[in-house]
Design a protein around this motif. Structure first.
Motif, mmCIF file in Angstrom:
data_model
loop_
_atom_site.group_PDB
_atom_site.id
_atom_site.type_symbol
_atom_site.label_atom_id
_atom_site.label_comp_id
_atom_site.label_asym_id
_atom_site.label_seq_id
_atom_site.Cartn_x
_atom_site.Cartn_y
_atom_site.Cartn_z
ATOM 1 N N ARG A 1 46.592 49.145 58.759
ATOM 2 C CA ARG A 1 45.602 49.395 57.708
ATOM 3 C C ARG A 1 44.957 50.770 57.914
ATOM 4 O O ARG A 1 44.766 51.534 56.961
ATOM 5 N N ALA A 2 44.630 51.070 59.159
ATOM 6 C CA ALA A 2 44.033 52.366 59.470
ATOM 7 C C ALA A 2 44.999 53.510 59.158
ATOM 8 O O ALA A 2 44.589 54.581 58.682
ATOM 9 N N GLN A 3 46.277 53.306 59.413
ATOM 10 C CA GLN A 3 47.277 54.327 59.125
ATOM 11 C C GLN A 3 47.378 54.596 57.625
ATOM 12 O O GLN A 3 47.492 55.748 57.187
ATOM 13 N N VAL A 4 47.373 53.530 56.837
ATOM 14 C CA VAL A 4 47.446 53.687 55.390
ATOM 15 C C VAL A 4 46.229 54.464 54.882
ATOM 16 O O VAL A 4 46.342 55.384 54.067
ATOM 17 N N LYS A 5 45.041 54.111 55.379
ATOM 18 C CA LYS A 5 43.830 54.830 54.977
ATOM 19 C C LYS A 5 43.904 56.300 55.381
ATOM 20 O O LYS A 5 43.482 57.190 54.631
ATOM 21 N N ALA A 6 44.446 56.552 56.573
ATOM 22 C CA ALA A 6 44.553 57.935 57.043
ATOM 23 C C ALA A 6 45.449 58.754 56.130
ATOM 24 O O ALA A 6 45.154 59.918 55.826
ATOM 25 N N ARG A 7 46.532 58.147 55.678
ATOM 26 C CA ARG A 7 47.439 58.890 54.796
ATOM 27 C C ARG A 7 46.760 59.197 53.463
ATOM 28 O O ARG A 7 46.944 60.291 52.912
ATOM 29 N N VAL A 8 45.958 58.273 52.953
ATOM 30 C CA VAL A 8 45.196 58.531 51.729
ATOM 31 C C VAL A 8 44.213 59.683 51.967
ATOM 32 O O VAL A 8 44.082 60.592 51.141
ATOM 33 N N PHE A 9 43.541 59.642 53.109
ATOM 34 C CA PHE A 9 42.560 60.672 53.461
ATOM 35 C C PHE A 9 43.222 62.043 53.520
ATOM 36 O O PHE A 9 42.709 63.030 52.987
ATOM 37 N N ILE A 10 44.366 62.123 54.176
ATOM 38 C CA ILE A 10 45.057 63.405 54.373
ATOM 39 C C ILE A 10 45.426 64.032 53.034
ATOM 40 O O ILE A 10 45.239 65.235 52.827
ATOM 41 N N LYS A 11 45.947 63.231 52.134
ATOM 42 C CA LYS A 11 46.338 63.761 50.830
ATOM 43 C C LYS A 11 45.116 64.244 50.048
ATOM 44 O O LYS A 11 45.172 65.251 49.348
ATOM 45 N N GLU A 12 43.997 63.543 50.180
ATOM 46 C CA GLU A 12 42.790 63.900 49.434
ATOM 47 C C GLU A 12 42.114 65.135 50.007
ATOM 48 O O GLU A 12 41.599 65.967 49.249
ATOM 49 N N ASN A 13 42.099 65.276 51.333
ATOM 50 C CA ASN A 13 41.399 66.404 51.950
ATOM 51 C C ASN A 13 42.224 66.940 53.121
ATOM 52 O O ASN A 13 41.880 66.734 54.283
ATOM 53 N N PRO A 14 43.307 67.629 52.822
ATOM 54 C CA PRO A 14 44.194 68.105 53.892
ATOM 55 C C PRO A 14 43.519 69.108 54.831
ATOM 56 O O PRO A 14 43.862 69.167 56.010
ATOM 57 N N GLU A 15 42.564 69.875 54.328
ATOM 58 C CA GLU A 15 41.898 70.842 55.200
ATOM 59 C C GLU A 15 41.087 70.123 56.281
ATOM 60 O O GLU A 15 41.075 70.534 57.439
ATOM 61 N N ALA A 16 40.403 69.032 55.895
ATOM 62 C CA ALA A 16 39.663 68.248 56.887
ATOM 63 C C ALA A 16 40.622 67.644 57.903
ATOM 64 O O ALA A 16 40.334 67.597 59.109
ATOM 65 N N ALA A 17 41.786 67.178 57.427
ATOM 66 C CA ALA A 17 42.789 66.605 58.333
ATOM 67 C C ALA A 17 43.298 67.657 59.309
ATOM 68 O O ALA A 17 43.501 67.377 60.497
ATOM 69 N N LEU A 18 43.502 68.883 58.813
ATOM 70 C CA LEU A 18 43.948 69.970 59.681
ATOM 71 C C LEU A 18 42.939 70.213 60.799
ATOM 72 O O LEU A 18 43.312 70.378 61.967
ATOM 73 N N LYS A 19 41.668 70.216 60.462
ATOM 74 C CA LYS A 19 40.641 70.455 61.470
ATOM 75 C C LYS A 19 40.590 69.310 62.486
ATOM 76 O O LYS A 19 40.279 69.532 63.658
ATOM 77 N N MET A 20 40.899 68.095 62.049
ATOM 78 C CA MET A 20 40.985 66.975 62.986
ATOM 79 C C MET A 20 42.156 67.177 63.945
ATOM 80 O O MET A 20 42.072 66.840 65.130
ATOM 81 N N TYR A 21 43.247 67.736 63.432
ATOM 82 C CA TYR A 21 44.380 68.037 64.300
ATOM 83 C C TYR A 21 43.979 69.062 65.349
ATOM 84 O O TYR A 21 44.345 68.952 66.526
ATOM 85 N N TRP A 22 43.208 70.055 64.944
ATOM 86 C CA TRP A 22 42.762 71.070 65.900
ATOM 87 C C TRP A 22 41.830 70.488 66.959
ATOM 88 O O TRP A 22 41.796 70.971 68.084
ATOM 89 N N VAL A 23 41.078 69.458 66.593
ATOM 90 C CA VAL A 23 40.250 68.778 67.594
ATOM 91 C C VAL A 23 41.150 68.119 68.637
ATOM 92 O O VAL A 23 40.892 68.182 69.845
ATOM 93 N N ALA A 24 42.228 67.482 68.165
ATOM 94 C CA ALA A 24 43.167 66.825 69.079
ATOM 95 C C ALA A 24 43.999 67.829 69.860
ATOM 96 O O ALA A 24 44.413 67.560 70.995
ATOM 97 N N ASN A 25 44.230 68.984 69.269
ATOM 98 C CA ASN A 25 45.085 70.004 69.893
ATOM 99 C C ASN A 25 44.491 71.389 69.657
ATOM 100 O O ASN A 25 44.978 72.154 68.820
ATOM 101 N N PRO A 26 43.438 71.747 70.384
ATOM 102 C CA PRO A 26 42.785 73.041 70.168
ATOM 103 C C PRO A 26 43.731 74.235 70.281
ATOM 104 O O PRO A 26 43.532 75.251 69.609
#
Length: 355
Positions: free
Chosen positions: A240-265
């Motif tokens: 369920r969390a994965q499905v929500k994450a995919r919806v989130f990424i499509k809606e706000n990819p820039e925010a998702a990118l910044k989350m990736y940078w948090v995981a991988n500076p």
């Protein structure tokens, strides 16, 4: 089974990067899930998991999810199959390769909409079709890479018999580009995340896909039979969390990118913010299923007919010999039970994120 584990561990047991993968089994607590990646460092391929962590979707499900990394999908698959991790984020090939040695489990969520392996040539190369690869040398990450298996099949489909001179191990980064530029190889057979990184670095390619199975998603979340039986509720929450994450990424990819940078500076380009975001977006959107227009109910669902066609390719290439069907490899039972999520609240949350 023990011999298979030993075979996987011998080449890399001295590497400190995988030490965390062998943590004590006390982490096997019911609401704690260990996700084992098949790469040695954080990777944009795991973007959905990073978003699910940082946007709180796992917490909503009462889950404590940790992502671990290791050198290669084969070891990641083995760790999940032997219950030293709950979930492996991997492709099909290592599991099918290890099936005859006793690996058992199922893929419960499709992470890809297309085959992640294909062949690349420079944009100005005279090579335009698989047939043009006759007599050429193709660079691969290693001679054990699954991309080599797919490249062999592409050649055979074009009527070309692969030989010992058809492939050369060149790694995945600067070494691969150097081999291409020097003429040691005339093409590369790698995978989506690597190509995305190379494109971000300014390299441009023309791509050659498998003519029969290029549209087959060949991996996702793999779990052991024990995990599937013992952690049904936790796995449903995870999906369920994965499905929500995919919806989130499509809606706000820039925010998702910044989350990736948090995981991988280390992945954030050393340039002004606007330019860094532009380069980062190029990498995470490269051939990404996150940005297609599938309805939410189809997120993570395996197409059994397509999976079967890819299994046929792998069997013909000698990856496995067992008489298996798609249902022996994948199941849609869990994802079909949880992906009726209302995307509207998630989209609203994503739209407001960071504002």
């Amino acid at each position: 089974m023990k011999s298979f584990i030993k075979a996987l561990l011998v080449p890399i047991v001295s590497g400190v990067m995988i030490t965390a993968a062998f943590a004590p089994s006390s982490a096997w607590a019911q609401n704690r899930l260990i996700v084992q990646g098949g790469s040695p460092v954080p990777n944009p391929a795991y973007l959905n998991t990073y978003v699910a962590q940082q946007a709180g979707f796992f917490a909503e499900e009462g889950l404590d999810v940790e992502v671990r990394y290791t050198q290669g999908a084969a070891l990641a698959t083995q760790l999940a199959a032997s219950n030293n991790a709950d979930i492996a984020d991997v492709t099909f090939e290592p599991y099918l390769l290890g099936y005859s040695q006793g690996l058992r489990g199922k893929f419960i969520y499709s992470r890809y909409d297309e085959l992640i392996y294909w062949i690349a040539v420079p944009v100005d190369s005279p090579i335009k079709t698989p047939a043009d690869l006759a007599g050429k040398t193709i660079g691969v990450a290693s001679m054990a890479s699954s991309s080599l298996t797919v490249a062999r099949s592409i050649l055979r489909d074009a009527g070309i018999k692969p030989t010992d001179k058809s492939f050369l191990p060149v790694g995945t980064g600067d070494q691969a580009i150097a081999a291409l530029r020097s003429g040691q190889v005339q093409a590369l057979s790698l995978w989506d995340a690597v190509y995305g990184s190379l494109e971000r670095a300014g390299h441009k390619f023309r791509y050659i896909y498998h003519p029969r199975v290029g549209n087959v998603g060949n991996g996702g979340f793999f779990v052991s039979e024990k995990t599937l039986a013992d952690k049904d509720a936790q796995l449903r929450g995870f999906l369920r969390a994965q499905v929500k994450a995919r919806v989130f990424i499509k809606e706000n990819p820039e925010a998702a990118l910044k989350m990736y940078w948090v995981a991988n500076p280390a992945a954030k380009p050393q340039s002004p913010e606007e330019e860094a975001i532009k380069k980062g977006m190029q990498e995470i959107t490269f051939k990404s299923a996150f940005f297609n227009d599938d309805p939410v109910k189809d997120f993570g669902v395996f197409d059994l007919e397509k999976v079967g066609s890819y299994m046929d390719v792998l069997k013909k290439e000698g990856v496995y010999k067992a008489d298996l069907t798609p249902s022996d490899l994948v199941t849609n039972t869990l994802i079909e039970a949880v992906n009726d999520i209302d995307p509207a609240p998630v989209r609203e949350m994503a739209d407001k994120w960071g504002k």
